[in-house]
Scaffold this motif. Structure first.
Motif, short mmCIF file in Angstrom:
data_model
loop_
_atom_site.label_atom_id
_atom_site.label_comp_id
_atom_site.label_asym_id
_atom_site.label_seq_id
_atom_site.Cartn_x
_atom_site.Cartn_y
_atom_site.Cartn_z
N CYS A 182 -0.11 4.38 0.57
CA CYS A 182 -0.67 5.54 1.29
C CYS A 182 0.30 6.01 2.37
O CYS A 182 1.12 5.24 2.87
N CYS A 221 0.86 -1.18 0.00
CA CYS A 221 0.00 0.00 0.00
C CYS A 221 0.89 1.23 0.00
O CYS A 221 1.84 1.31 0.79
N CYS A 244 0.50 4.02 5.74
CA CYS A 244 1.18 2.72 5.75
C CYS A 244 2.67 2.84 5.48
O CYS A 244 3.37 1.82 5.40
#
Length: 228
Positions: free
Chosen positions: A151, A149, A154
């Motif tokens: 983002c 991930c 994370c």
């Protein structure tokens, strides 16, 4: 040849391929800090993840220069056929990625019985080269994709990402990687342990992996020798 020699060659290659893609520290060093919910839906700097493609190039260069494998470029129109198809795609480890690759290379080892390594560079958030997916075998089963991930929430820093990529490559070239397809889901093992999908985790996983490594597995299996 040993793992230390391979890592030394990797670092020498990465000093060149990674010169323009610096690493970064963990932006969340305080494990008890509350993460801003907005971080889960954004990536302020997707370009920094290009360090992964640079690391993949370093691996290709190092393994080629060590004369452990030949690097083959795969045309984008043929990349999908390089992955094994027809199994569950809803759990990890899945058989094949669902993204559109930017470039794909197969590293074909010279050592008899060793598994080929598939390196697939792709992208997210408008970029084409800030993510890497690795596979093993021909056709390949999925090893890992990084980042899982992208983002900001994370993000644990670049060190862990590079270690994840390196560990997956080393699992293949040391002969530790093992993949078994059971009626209950897939099982994968490596130097750091194993993972299973679906109900496969309720089976005797260690026994299945040992059977696969010794050619006695009753289920379809992917396993190979080390590259040297």
């Amino acid at each position: 040849m040993d793992e230390d020699s391979i890592r030394t060659a990797l670092q020498a290659a990465f000093a060149v391929t990674g010169a323009g893609t610096p690493g970064w520290p963990d932006p969340h060093p305080d494990a008890d800090r509350e993460i801003d919910p907005a971080e889960y839906s954004r990536c302020l700097d997707p370009g920094k993840y290009r360090i992964l493609a640079a690391r993949a190039r370093a691996w290709m260069q190092a393994l080629s220069e060590l004369d452990l494998a030949e690097v083959e470029a795969i045309e984008p129109t043929e990349a999908a056929s390089a992955w094994r198809q027809g199994a569950s795609q809803t759990h990890s480890p899945a058989h094949s990625p669902t993204h559109a690759p930017t470039r794909t290379h197969r590293l074909r080892p010279h050592h008899p019985g060793a598994l080929p390594l598939l390196i697939d560079v792709h992208g997210f958030d408008g970029l084409k080269d800030n993510a890497v997916t690795l596979g093993a075998g021909e056709p390949a089963v999925l090893l890992t994709h990084v980042p899982v991930c992208g983002c900001d929430a994370c993000d644990d820093g670049s060190t862990l990402l590079l270690e994840e990529l390196d560990d997956a490559v080393l699992d293949v070239i040391t002969g530790a990687f093992t993949h078994v397809d059971t009626p209950h889901g897939a099982v994968q093992g490596g130097r750091g342990g194993w993972q299973a999908e679906g109900g496969a985790g309720n089976l005797d996983v260690e026994q299945l992996l040992e059977q696969a490594r010794t050619g006695r597995c009753p289920h379809p299996a992917v396993h190979g020798t080390r590259w040297w």
